[in-house]
Structure formats: structure tokens, C-alpha cells
Design a protein around this motif. Sequence first.
Motif, PDB file in Angstrom:
ATOM      1  N   MET A   1       0.761  -1.236   0.124  1.00  0.00           N
ATOM      2  CA  MET A   1      -0.107  -0.045  -0.070  1.00  0.00           C
ATOM      3  C   MET A   1       0.721   1.548   0.064  1.00  0.00           C
ATOM      4  SD  MET A   1      -3.007  -1.049  -0.256  1.00  0.00           S
ATOM      5  CE  MET A   1      -4.283   0.304  -0.004  1.00  0.00           C
ATOM      6  N   GLU A   2       2.081   1.030   0.211  1.00  0.00           N
ATOM      7  CA  GLU A   2       2.829   2.339   0.188  1.00  0.00           C
ATOM      8  C   GLU A   2       3.399   2.754  -1.166  1.00  0.00           C
ATOM      9  OE1 GLU A   2       5.584  -1.509   0.438  1.00  0.00           O
ATOM     10  OE2 GLU A   2       3.816  -0.597   1.510  1.00  0.00           O
ATOM     11  N   ASP A   3       2.843   2.237  -2.099  1.00  0.00           N
ATOM     12  CA  ASP A   3       3.240   2.715  -3.436  1.00  0.00           C
ATOM     13  C   ASP A   3       1.838   3.647  -3.897  1.00  0.00           C
ATOM     14  OD1 ASP A   3       5.794   1.495  -3.959  1.00  0.00           O
ATOM     15  OD2 ASP A   3       4.682  -0.443  -4.469  1.00  0.00           O
ATOM     16  N   ALA A   4       0.776   3.575  -3.258  1.00  0.00           N
ATOM     17  CA  ALA A   4      -0.276   4.038  -3.510  1.00  0.00           C
ATOM     18  C   ALA A   4      -0.221   5.628  -3.978  1.00  0.00           C
ATOM     19  CB  ALA A   4      -1.489   4.176  -2.629  1.00  0.00           C
ATOM     20  N   GLN A   5       0.411   6.312  -3.310  1.00  0.00           N
ATOM     21  CA  GLN A   5       0.818   7.685  -3.610  1.00  0.00           C
ATOM     22  C   GLN A   5       1.229   7.892  -4.952  1.00  0.00           C
ATOM     23  OE1 GLN A   5      -0.176  10.636  -2.386  1.00  0.00           O
ATOM     24  NE2 GLN A   5      -0.727  10.208  -0.403  1.00  0.00           N
ATOM     25  N   SER A   6       2.528   7.021  -5.190  1.00  0.00           N
ATOM     26  CA  SER A   6       3.057   7.418  -6.667  1.00  0.00           C
ATOM     27  C   SER A   6       2.307   6.814  -7.424  1.00  0.00           C
ATOM     28  CB  SER A   6       4.543   6.799  -6.676  1.00  0.00           C
ATOM     29  OG  SER A   6       4.437   5.536  -6.346  1.00  0.00           O
ATOM     30  N   ILE A   7       1.449   6.005  -7.567  1.00  0.00           N
ATOM     31  CA  ILE A   7       0.881   5.046  -8.559  1.00  0.00           C
ATOM     32  C   ILE A   7      -0.277   6.206  -8.848  1.00  0.00           C
ATOM     33  CG2 ILE A   7      -0.985   3.357  -8.938  1.00  0.00           C
ATOM     34  CD1 ILE A   7       0.775   1.419  -7.614  1.00  0.00           C
ATOM     35  N   ALA A   8      -0.764   6.715  -7.906  1.00  0.00           N
ATOM     36  CA  ALA A   8      -1.696   7.776  -8.162  1.00  0.00           C
ATOM     37  C   ALA A   8      -1.440   8.989  -8.880  1.00  0.00           C
ATOM     38  CB  ALA A   8      -2.624   8.334  -6.951  1.00  0.00           C
ATOM     39  N   ARG A   9      -0.247   9.370  -8.724  1.00  0.00           N
ATOM     40  CA  ARG A   9       0.338  10.482  -9.398  1.00  0.00           C
ATOM     41  C   ARG A   9       0.712  10.083 -10.713  1.00  0.00           C
ATOM     42  NH1 ARG A   9       4.355  11.083  -6.196  1.00  0.00           N
ATOM     43  NH2 ARG A   9       5.999   9.970  -7.179  1.00  0.00           N
ATOM     44  N   TYR A  10       1.370   9.240 -11.133  1.00  0.00           N
ATOM     45  CA  TYR A  10       1.826   8.651 -12.560  1.00  0.00           C
ATOM     46  C   TYR A  10       0.494   8.446 -13.475  1.00  0.00           C
ATOM     47  CZ  TYR A  10       6.622   9.132 -11.269  1.00  0.00           C
ATOM     48  OH  TYR A  10       7.540   9.776 -10.852  1.00  0.00           O
ATOM     49  N   ALA A  11      -0.543   7.691 -12.685  1.00  0.00           N
ATOM     50  CA  ALA A  11      -1.651   7.108 -13.255  1.00  0.00           C
ATOM     51  C   ALA A  11      -2.850   8.330 -13.531  1.00  0.00           C
ATOM     52  CB  ALA A  11      -2.250   6.090 -12.616  1.00  0.00           C
ATOM     53  N   SER A  12      -2.573   9.556 -12.923  1.00  0.00           N
ATOM     54  CA  SER A  12      -3.491  10.464 -13.124  1.00  0.00           C
ATOM     55  C   SER A  12      -3.585  11.329 -14.414  1.00  0.00           C
ATOM     56  CB  SER A  12      -3.688  11.304 -11.764  1.00  0.00           C
ATOM     57  OG  SER A  12      -2.467  12.222 -12.086  1.00  0.00           O
ATOM     58  N   ASN A  13      -2.459  10.866 -15.269  1.00  0.00           N
ATOM     59  CA  ASN A  13      -2.072  11.695 -16.333  1.00  0.00           C
ATOM     60  C   ASN A  13      -3.133  11.303 -17.532  1.00  0.00           C
ATOM     61  OD1 ASN A  13      -1.224  12.558 -18.684  1.00  0.00           O
ATOM     62  ND2 ASN A  13       1.057  11.805 -18.259  1.00  0.00           N
ATOM     63  N   PRO A  14      -3.954  11.846 -18.159  1.00  0.00           N
ATOM     64  CA  PRO A  14      -4.874  11.485 -19.149  1.00  0.00           C
ATOM     65  C   PRO A  14      -4.437  10.775 -20.162  1.00  0.00           C
ATOM     66  CG  PRO A  14      -5.326  13.825 -18.732  1.00  0.00           C
ATOM     67  CD  PRO A  14      -4.130  13.174 -17.996  1.00  0.00           C
ATOM     68  N   ALA A  15      -2.920  11.180 -20.741  1.00  0.00           N
ATOM     69  CA  ALA A  15      -2.314  10.423 -21.718  1.00  0.00           C
ATOM     70  C   ALA A  15      -2.000   9.039 -21.501  1.00  0.00           C
ATOM     71  CB  ALA A  15      -0.861  11.119 -21.866  1.00  0.00           C
ATOM     72  N   VAL A  16      -1.963   8.631 -20.042  1.00  0.00           N
ATOM     73  CA  VAL A  16      -1.612   7.103 -19.909  1.00  0.00           C
ATOM     74  C   VAL A  16      -3.097   6.355 -19.845  1.00  0.00           C
ATOM     75  CG1 VAL A  16      -1.350   5.590 -17.845  1.00  0.00           C
ATOM     76  CG2 VAL A  16       0.098   7.565 -18.157  1.00  0.00           C
ATOM     77  N   ALA A  17      -3.935   7.150 -19.382  1.00  0.00           N
ATOM     78  CA  ALA A  17      -5.512   6.617 -19.511  1.00  0.00           C
ATOM     79  C   ALA A  17      -6.041   6.334 -21.059  1.00  0.00           C
ATOM     80  CB  ALA A  17      -6.681   7.364 -18.820  1.00  0.00           C
ATOM     81  N   ALA A  18      -5.457   7.201 -21.851  1.00  0.00           N
ATOM     82  CA  ALA A  18      -5.709   7.330 -23.358  1.00  0.00           C
ATOM     83  C   ALA A  18      -5.561   5.703 -24.000  1.00  0.00           C
ATOM     84  CB  ALA A  18      -5.369   8.307 -24.078  1.00  0.00           C
ATOM     85  N   ASN A  19      -4.502   5.184 -23.785  1.00  0.00           N
ATOM     86  CA  ASN A  19      -4.554   3.906 -24.205  1.00  0.00           C
ATOM     87  C   ASN A  19      -4.836   2.674 -23.529  1.00  0.00           C
ATOM     88  OD1 ASN A  19      -3.320   4.754 -26.624  1.00  0.00           O
ATOM     89  ND2 ASN A  19      -1.657   5.534 -25.677  1.00  0.00           N
ATOM     90  N   LEU A  20      -5.897   3.030 -22.338  1.00  0.00           N
ATOM     91  CA  LEU A  20      -5.944   1.627 -21.565  1.00  0.00           C
ATOM     92  C   LEU A  20      -7.480   1.603 -21.545  1.00  0.00           C
ATOM     93  CD1 LEU A  20      -3.586   2.570 -18.574  1.00  0.00           C
ATOM     94  CD2 LEU A  20      -3.504   0.908 -20.353  1.00  0.00           C
ATOM     95  N   ARG A  21      -8.345   0.338 -20.959  1.00  0.00           N
ATOM     96  CA  ARG A  21      -9.554   0.094 -21.069  1.00  0.00           C
ATOM     97  C   ARG A  21     -10.218   1.141 -20.064  1.00  0.00           C
ATOM     98  NH1 ARG A  21      -8.930  -6.519 -20.846  1.00  0.00           N
ATOM     99  NH2 ARG A  21      -8.099  -6.491 -23.133  1.00  0.00           N
ATOM    100  N   ASP A  22     -11.489   1.156 -20.326  1.00  0.00           N
ATOM    101  CA  ASP A  22     -12.302   2.248 -19.414  1.00  0.00           C
ATOM    102  C   ASP A  22     -12.400   1.835 -18.028  1.00  0.00           C
ATOM    103  OD1 ASP A  22     -12.837   3.838 -21.538  1.00  0.00           O
ATOM    104  OD2 ASP A  22     -14.547   2.868 -21.907  1.00  0.00           O
ATOM    105  N   VAL A  23     -11.924   0.527 -17.648  1.00  0.00           N
ATOM    106  CA  VAL A  23     -12.182   0.342 -16.208  1.00  0.00           C
ATOM    107  C   VAL A  23     -10.838   0.909 -15.522  1.00  0.00           C
ATOM    108  CG1 VAL A  23     -10.382  -1.778 -16.524  1.00  0.00           C
ATOM    109  CG2 VAL A  23     -12.454  -1.765 -14.602  1.00  0.00           C
TER     110      VAL A  23
END
Length: 161
Positions: A1-23
Amino acid sequence: MEDAQSIARYASNPAVAANLRDVFPSPYALQDAQDYLRCCIEGDKTAERCLAIQVNGEAAGSIGIFVKDDVYRKSAELGYWLGEPFWGGGIMTGAVRQICSDAFSRFDIARIYAEPFAANIGSRRVLEKAGFQLEGLLRNSVYKNGVLQDSCIYALLKEDQ
């Protein structure tokens, strides 16, 4: 769970989500990261493997293998994402090679496949560099952000590794 902050920071980029499933949530909040990590920690270890991709000591992405069932039980799906600051540096190719090698020894599978969007050239190159073969183009197979687009299917066979 200690990775949650950094995961949220990098994953919050719309350019990342643009190439992933809607889930994959967009925007991506800290709670989303915590929920995802909980699923990874509590998931069925006999059918999946989810790992953080660490860069400079922090989680900068995620990669997972998910064994299928029924007539597809000898196949597993590969999924991954990486924070945009780390694109193009070979990090993901190394992670794909490593998790695939591990999956072939850990699970009773003959094949690992991935389905990147056809326009996602970076992800397609990662798979090709990791030894995956393009098996086909799936025309108008995904609907993302109001656009119908093609996807590809790539696979790596245990015997080709």
C-alpha cells in the motif's frame, strides 16, 4: 500500500489512460490506487500476478499477467502501464520480458497475449522488442473517448521464448 501515492500521481495523467481500457479510472485518485493495490494483494495468486514497476525507488507503473479460464486456460493476458516521464527508456520492455519469463515458469500456460490499440505505437514496439508476434488487426474493435478504433493482438508462445 506504500506505493499508492506514486501510483496515483503517475496514473492520473490522461495520456496514460488514453491507451487503456475504461476500467482504468480517469482521473485517477488516491482511492483508485488503494483499491487497485488491494485487488492485487488479495487476488488469486494461482491465476494472476500483479507487480509495481519501480523506477528510482518509487512505483511508476504496473504490470500484470491474468490466466484465462475455460478453453482459454492455457493462455494469459498481459496488461501494463507506465508513467509518461519514463516512456521510451526501455523500462517497459524489460518489465514485459521479466514478467513473461516468470509467468511461463509459474503458471501452466502456453501463450501470453496482449491487445494494444493499433495507434499505440509505443506499446506495440514494447511487445515486439520483448519477442511478441503480431497475430492480427482487430478492426473497429474498441470504443474509447468517443472514437471507434482498431486494436491488435500480439502473442508470445512459451516455445518461442
